[in-house]
Each structure stands twice: as structure tokens, then as C-alpha cells.
Motif scaffolding. Structure first.
Motif, PDB file in Angstrom:
ATOM      1  N   LEU A   1       0.834  -1.207   0.000  1.00  0.00           N
ATOM      2  CA  LEU A   1       0.000   0.000   0.000  1.00  0.00           C
ATOM      3  C   LEU A   1       0.868   1.256   0.000  1.00  0.00           C
ATOM      4  CD1 LEU A   1      -2.761  -1.137   2.507  1.00  0.00           C
ATOM      5  CD2 LEU A   1      -3.122  -0.592   0.092  1.00  0.00           C
ATOM      6  N   ALA A   2       1.953   1.229   0.788  1.00  0.00           N
ATOM      7  CA  ALA A   2       2.859   2.388   0.832  1.00  0.00           C
ATOM      8  C   ALA A   2       3.538   2.584  -0.520  1.00  0.00           C
ATOM      9  CB  ALA A   2       3.898   2.191   1.931  1.00  0.00           C
ATOM     10  N   ARG A   3       3.954   1.497  -1.138  1.00  0.00           N
ATOM     11  CA  ARG A   3       4.569   1.598  -2.465  1.00  0.00           C
ATOM     12  C   ARG A   3       3.567   2.148  -3.482  1.00  0.00           C
ATOM     13  NH1 ARG A   3       7.539  -4.375  -2.797  1.00  0.00           N
ATOM     14  NH2 ARG A   3       9.426  -3.819  -1.611  1.00  0.00           N
ATOM     15  N   SER A   4       2.346   1.680  -3.362  1.00  0.00           N
ATOM     16  CA  SER A   4       1.305   2.091  -4.302  1.00  0.00           C
ATOM     17  C   SER A   4       1.000   3.572  -4.191  1.00  0.00           C
ATOM     18  CB  SER A   4       0.038   1.269  -4.050  1.00  0.00           C
ATOM     19  OG  SER A   4      -0.989   1.611  -4.935  1.00  0.00           O
ATOM     20  N   ASP A   5       1.144   4.122  -2.983  1.00  0.00           N
ATOM     21  CA  ASP A   5       0.810   5.525  -2.745  1.00  0.00           C
ATOM     22  C   ASP A   5       1.986   6.469  -2.996  1.00  0.00           C
ATOM     23  OD1 ASP A   5      -1.755   4.851  -2.062  1.00  0.00           O
ATOM     24  OD2 ASP A   5      -1.372   4.817   0.101  1.00  0.00           O
ATOM     25  N   ALA A   6       3.141   5.930  -3.344  1.00  0.00           N
ATOM     26  CA  ALA A   6       4.335   6.762  -3.506  1.00  0.00           C
ATOM     27  C   ALA A   6       4.161   7.759  -4.649  1.00  0.00           C
ATOM     28  CB  ALA A   6       5.551   5.885  -3.767  1.00  0.00           C
ATOM     29  N   ASP A   7       4.723   8.923  -4.458  1.00  0.00           N
ATOM     30  CA  ASP A   7       4.695   9.977  -5.479  1.00  0.00           C
ATOM     31  C   ASP A   7       5.899   9.787  -6.399  1.00  0.00           C
ATOM     32  OD1 ASP A   7       4.173  12.225  -6.937  1.00  0.00           O
ATOM     33  OD2 ASP A   7       4.973  13.629  -5.455  1.00  0.00           O
ATOM     34  N   VAL A   8       5.646   9.374  -7.624  1.00  0.00           N
ATOM     35  CA  VAL A   8       6.721   9.102  -8.584  1.00  0.00           C
ATOM     36  C   VAL A   8       6.786  10.254  -9.589  1.00  0.00           C
ATOM     37  CG1 VAL A   8       7.582   7.510 -10.346  1.00  0.00           C
ATOM     38  CG2 VAL A   8       6.418   6.615  -8.306  1.00  0.00           C
ATOM     39  N   PRO A   9       7.901  10.972  -9.659  1.00  0.00           N
ATOM     40  CA  PRO A   9       8.012  12.113 -10.577  1.00  0.00           C
ATOM     41  C   PRO A   9       7.843  11.702 -12.032  1.00  0.00           C
ATOM     42  CG  PRO A   9       9.822  12.093  -8.987  1.00  0.00           C
ATOM     43  CD  PRO A   9       9.119  10.783  -8.863  1.00  0.00           C
ATOM     44  N   ALA A  10       7.097  12.489 -12.781  1.00  0.00           N
ATOM     45  CA  ALA A  10       6.882  12.195 -14.202  1.00  0.00           C
ATOM     46  C   ALA A  10       8.189  12.208 -14.983  1.00  0.00           C
ATOM     47  CB  ALA A  10       5.907  13.213 -14.790  1.00  0.00           C
ATOM     48  N   ALA A  11       9.187  12.943 -14.493  1.00  0.00           N
ATOM     49  CA  ALA A  11      10.469  13.042 -15.200  1.00  0.00           C
ATOM     50  C   ALA A  11      11.249  11.731 -15.187  1.00  0.00           C
ATOM     51  CB  ALA A  11      11.318  14.148 -14.563  1.00  0.00           C
ATOM     52  N   LEU A  12      10.856  10.789 -14.315  1.00  0.00           N
ATOM     53  CA  LEU A  12      11.578   9.511 -14.254  1.00  0.00           C
ATOM     54  C   LEU A  12      11.485   8.747 -15.562  1.00  0.00           C
ATOM     55  CD1 LEU A  12      13.048   7.199 -12.784  1.00  0.00           C
ATOM     56  CD2 LEU A  12      10.823   6.451 -11.913  1.00  0.00           C
ATOM     57  N   TRP A  13      10.323   8.745 -16.173  1.00  0.00           N
ATOM     58  CA  TRP A  13      10.109   7.897 -17.353  1.00  0.00           C
ATOM     59  C   TRP A  13      10.955   8.337 -18.555  1.00  0.00           C
ATOM     60  CZ3 TRP A  13       8.407   4.553 -14.364  1.00  0.00           C
ATOM     61  CH2 TRP A  13       7.462   4.827 -13.373  1.00  0.00           C
ATOM     62  N   PRO A  14      10.991   9.615 -18.920  1.00  0.00           N
ATOM     63  CA  PRO A  14      11.891  10.006 -20.012  1.00  0.00           C
ATOM     64  C   PRO A  14      13.359   9.765 -19.674  1.00  0.00           C
ATOM     65  CG  PRO A  14      10.797  11.933 -19.059  1.00  0.00           C
ATOM     66  CD  PRO A  14      10.118  10.736 -18.509  1.00  0.00           C
ATOM     67  N   ALA A  15      13.717   9.852 -18.383  1.00  0.00           N
ATOM     68  CA  ALA A  15      15.099   9.577 -17.994  1.00  0.00           C
ATOM     69  C   ALA A  15      15.446   8.110 -18.239  1.00  0.00           C
ATOM     70  CB  ALA A  15      15.308   9.941 -16.522  1.00  0.00           C
ATOM     71  N   LEU A  16      14.515   7.221 -17.934  1.00  0.00           N
ATOM     72  CA  LEU A  16      14.740   5.795 -18.191  1.00  0.00           C
ATOM     73  C   LEU A  16      14.796   5.504 -19.687  1.00  0.00           C
ATOM     74  CD1 LEU A  16      12.452   4.230 -15.436  1.00  0.00           C
ATOM     75  CD2 LEU A  16      14.946   4.044 -15.573  1.00  0.00           C
ATOM     76  N   ARG A  17      13.949   6.179 -20.452  1.00  0.00           N
ATOM     77  CA  ARG A  17      14.000   5.999 -21.912  1.00  0.00           C
ATOM     78  C   ARG A  17      15.330   6.490 -22.472  1.00  0.00           C
ATOM     79  NH1 ARG A  17       8.407   7.381 -21.662  1.00  0.00           N
ATOM     80  NH2 ARG A  17       8.875   9.586 -22.013  1.00  0.00           N
ATOM     81  N   ALA A  18      15.775   7.632 -21.987  1.00  0.00           N
ATOM     82  CA  ALA A  18      17.039   8.193 -22.471  1.00  0.00           C
ATOM     83  C   ALA A  18      18.214   7.275 -22.150  1.00  0.00           C
ATOM     84  CB  ALA A  18      17.260   9.569 -21.853  1.00  0.00           C
ATOM     85  N   ALA A  19      18.098   6.525 -21.052  1.00  0.00           N
ATOM     86  CA  ALA A  19      19.162   5.597 -20.674  1.00  0.00           C
ATOM     87  C   ALA A  19      19.030   4.260 -21.371  1.00  0.00           C
ATOM     88  CB  ALA A  19      19.143   5.404 -19.160  1.00  0.00           C
ATOM     89  N   GLY A  20      18.047   4.120 -22.233  1.00  0.00           N
ATOM     90  CA  GLY A  20      17.833   2.855 -22.940  1.00  0.00           C
ATOM     91  C   GLY A  20      17.264   1.755 -22.069  1.00  0.00           C
ATOM     92  N   LEU A  21      16.599   2.150 -20.993  1.00  0.00           N
ATOM     93  CA  LEU A  21      16.074   1.187 -20.042  1.00  0.00           C
ATOM     94  C   LEU A  21      14.565   1.033 -20.099  1.00  0.00           C
ATOM     95  CD1 LEU A  21      18.362   2.189 -17.052  1.00  0.00           C
ATOM     96  CD2 LEU A  21      18.547   0.122 -18.462  1.00  0.00           C
ATOM     97  N   LEU A  22      13.919   1.775 -21.001  1.00  0.00           N
ATOM     98  CA  LEU A  22      12.494   1.641 -21.255  1.00  0.00           C
ATOM     99  C   LEU A  22      12.285   1.653 -22.761  1.00  0.00           C
ATOM    100  CD1 LEU A  22      10.194   3.887 -18.984  1.00  0.00           C
ATOM    101  CD2 LEU A  22      10.207   1.396 -19.192  1.00  0.00           C
ATOM    102  N   ALA A  23      11.290   0.920 -23.217  1.00  0.00           N
ATOM    103  CA  ALA A  23      10.961   0.943 -24.642  1.00  0.00           C
ATOM    104  C   ALA A  23      10.649   2.375 -25.081  1.00  0.00           C
ATOM    105  CB  ALA A  23       9.774   0.031 -24.916  1.00  0.00           C
ATOM    106  N   PRO A  24      11.104   2.778 -26.250  1.00  0.00           N
ATOM    107  CA  PRO A  24      10.868   4.160 -26.716  1.00  0.00           C
ATOM    108  C   PRO A  24       9.399   4.547 -26.728  1.00  0.00           C
ATOM    109  CG  PRO A  24      12.480   3.071 -28.110  1.00  0.00           C
ATOM    110  CD  PRO A  24      11.930   2.016 -27.201  1.00  0.00           C
ATOM    111  N   VAL A  25       8.517   3.568 -26.943  1.00  0.00           N
ATOM    112  CA  VAL A  25       7.079   3.895 -27.031  1.00  0.00           C
ATOM    113  C   VAL A  25       6.374   3.706 -25.698  1.00  0.00           C
ATOM    114  CG1 VAL A  25       6.912   3.340 -29.470  1.00  0.00           C
ATOM    115  CG2 VAL A  25       6.564   1.517 -27.789  1.00  0.00           C
ATOM    116  N   ALA A  26       7.124   3.357 -24.640  1.00  0.00           N
ATOM    117  CA  ALA A  26       6.503   3.152 -23.332  1.00  0.00           C
ATOM    118  C   ALA A  26       5.970   4.474 -22.795  1.00  0.00           C
ATOM    119  CB  ALA A  26       7.503   2.557 -22.343  1.00  0.00           C
TER     120      ALA A  26
END
Length: 327
Positions: free
Chosen positions: A301-326
Motif C-alpha cells: 500500500l505504501a509503495r502504491s501511494d508513492a509519489d513518482v516524478p513524471a520526469a523519471l520515465w523520459p530519464a529511463l527511456r534516455a538511458a535505454g532502459l524503457l521501450a521508446p514507445v513506453a
């Protein structure tokens, strides 16, 4: 076939986080009735109202425990899903053995694959008896990987009948792959599918087939296996982490650690990001996490409620760690 069917979402409402009941069937190790009941109590207090189980989980033990824990609660306030396709047949000569499928229970029954109309009806009737509930809200075909023909032509029509009669609320299939789930979405009249492990922060194979098909057809996707069998479940994946229920290969452990490093730079843990990521896709209607104890529920429940910054996802894509279309 539903080539001309109107798109629709599941006819039942699922909470964003769902309670996975495999551990209630003593997956890998024994859990006491009291321990599991406390997990259900904690989940209820935390607002979880979707509970998933199956005859396969502990040869019916999970269904019995979930039914017992929920029976005194207002029936219209929660959703239960179970599965069909594996009939439990008594096997007295093996009762002294342990279940060979990874559940710490006596092997007093054996599983028999059966996706026939009669098999579906018998399985559901047995599930109702084990849970003691008046109905099951969602019924999935359980791992019909090698049974497409019978599942599509016999099991799904049987479930459609039950849905049309109001006996069940929604129908679908649950699998550890996305390809065949996509066929169910495109070629049969299902409402919801459960995809385990194929759409996660570690791998996004379902983006190529299942998720766009589900969006197009108005079918909901429940994501299970969000931690890829353990690899994403800790802040820092250990050397002995598991993936697909086996020892994870070194290259995947390395990838998960690199994802964790990027997450850490944004003040987010790997499990928090894993939960948040899958929910971003518009086809995903719920995420089911396997839970055993009250402490695990509180942590989830605590993990589910965590505030995850939107900037994380493009950072992961830029590092090649997320699919480009994710998302």
C-alpha cells in the motif's frame, strides 16, 4: 467472434491495487490461516477490494481461505476473481506426498486440464463450494497456452452464457504471455485479461500486441507479476534474485540494478517505480500483487501511494532502459 462487437470495459469495478492469492495457497512455503486472514484484514482496512485466487493455488487452499476471510463482509463491496481450466481430482494415494507444483500442501488432489464446457461448469461450481460465496465476479481461463482451440470454442462460449445469465460478472483469460492473450482479445468475447510478467518496468513486450489490441477492443488489462517474480521487488536486486520463477540471469540483474540507480536519482525505489509504471497505460485497469502477510500488504500500500516524478520515465527511456514507445 467479436469482430463487430461494441468495445466495452469490464462490467465489474476493480481497485487499482489487487490482492493476489497464490501465497494463500502456500506458494513455496506454508502460511498459517491466521497469518493469511490478517493479510486480508489489513488489505480491507487499506481499501483493497479486488481479490484474485484460483483452484491451482494450493489445490483449493487459497480459494477456501479467501472465501472464509471475505464471507462476513458486505458482498457488494468487493470483487473476487478465480480461474477455470484445471479441475481438481481427488488422488488419495498421493495424499502423503507434497504438491509437486510448488505449493506446500498435501498432494491429495491432482490437476487435470479441461477447457470443455462441462469442465468450466464443474470447475466454477467447485470454486463456489470452496469459497462459500454466492458468486464469482470475474472468471479467467487459467494458462490455456496449449489449449487454444478448446478454450476459444468451448470454454469462452460457456463463460459468455454464464455472463449473459448474470451468474458471473466478467470473463477473460490469464496467462504469462501476451501473444495468445491478444488472440483472445481480438477473436473472442472477453471483457478483461490478466497478463503476468510481460508488461513491467523490466520488459514491455505486451506493448507490441496486447495493450494496443485491448485499447482498440475496450478490453481491460489486469497486470500481474509486476515485479517479474521478485527481480523488481527490492530496492536493490540481489545476486540471487529470481525472474520467471527461476534464478535471474546476470544480464537481467544488471539491467534491473541500472533501472534502480536511475529511480534512486529521482528519490524513488525500484518497487515503487515498478507499480507506478504499469498503471500509466490507459488499458491497465488494475495491478495484482501476491500478498501473504499483513506486513506485506502495508508495504505494498505504501509503495502504491508513492509519489513518482513524471520526469523519471523520459530519464529511463534516455538511458535505454524503457521501450521508446513506453508511456
Amino acid at each position: 467472434m467479436r469482430a463487430h462487437a461494441l468495445p466495452r470495459r469490464p462490467t465489474v469495478r476493480l481497485t487499482e491495487l489487487g490482492f493476489g492469492g497464490a501465497q494463500g495457497g502456500n506458494l513455496y512455503r506454508a502460511t498459517t490461516d491466521e497469518e493469511f486472514a490478517a493479510a486480508i484484514d489489513t488489505a480491507w482496512e487499506g481499501g483493497l477490494r479486488y481479490y484474485d485466487t484460483a483452484p491451482h493455488y494450493g489445490l483449493g487452499l487459497s480459494e477456501r481461505r479467501i472465501g472464509a476471510a471475505l464471507r462476513s463482509r458486505p458482498r457488494d463491496e468487493y470483487v473476487v476473481s478465480t480461474k477455470v481450466g484445471r479441475l481438481l481430482v481427488p488422488s488419495p494415494p498421493d495424499a502423503h506426498r507434497r504438491d509437486p507444483e510448488g505449493f506446500d500442501v498435501a498432494a491429495d488432489h491432482r490437476r487435470v486440464w479441461d477447457f470443455s464446457r462441462d469442465g468450466v461448469l464443474r470447475s466454477l461450481e467447485s470454486s463456489l463450494a470452496r469459497t462459500g460465496l454466492d458468486r464469482v465476479d470475474v472468471v479467467y481461463l487459467h494458462d490455456p497456452d496449449d489449449h487454444w482451440e478448446q478454450a476459444a470454442t468451448e470454454a469462452v462460449p460457456a463463460l459468455v452464457e454464464l455472463r449473459d445469465q448474470g451468474v458471473v460478472g466478467a470473463i477473460g483469460a490469464g496467462m504469462n504471455q501476451s501473444h495468445l492473450l491478444t488472440r483472445f482479445v481480438r477473436e473472442t468475447d472477453v471483457d478483461v485479461v490478466m497478463c503476468a510478467g510481460r508488461y513491467t518496468l523490466l520488459e514491455q513486450g505486451a506493448l507490441a500486441d496486447l495493450l494496443p489490441a485491448a485499447q482498440e477492443r475496450g478490453v481491460g488489462v489486469v497486470v500481474a507479476g509486476v515485479y517479474n517474480s521478485g527481480l523488481l521487488s527490492r530496492d536493490r536486486p540481489p545476486a540471487d534474485a529470481t525472474y520467471n520463477y527461476r534464478q535471474a540471469p546476470p544480464e537481467l540483474i544488471d539491467r534491473a540494478r541500472r533501472i534502480a540507480d536511475v529511480c534512486g536519482s529521482y528519490g524513488v525505489t525500484l518497487p515503487q517505480a515498478a507499480l507506478a509504471f504499469v498503471r500509466r497505460h490507459p488499458a491497465v485497469v488494475s495491478t495484482v500483487v501476491g500478498l501473504r502477510t499483513g506486513g506485506q500488504v502495508t508495504q505494498s500500500l505504501a509503495r502504491s501511494d508513492a509519489d513518482v516524478p513524471a520526469a523519471l520515465w523520459p530519464a529511463l527511456r534516455a538511458a535505454g532502459l524503457l521501450a521508446p514507445v513506453a508511456a
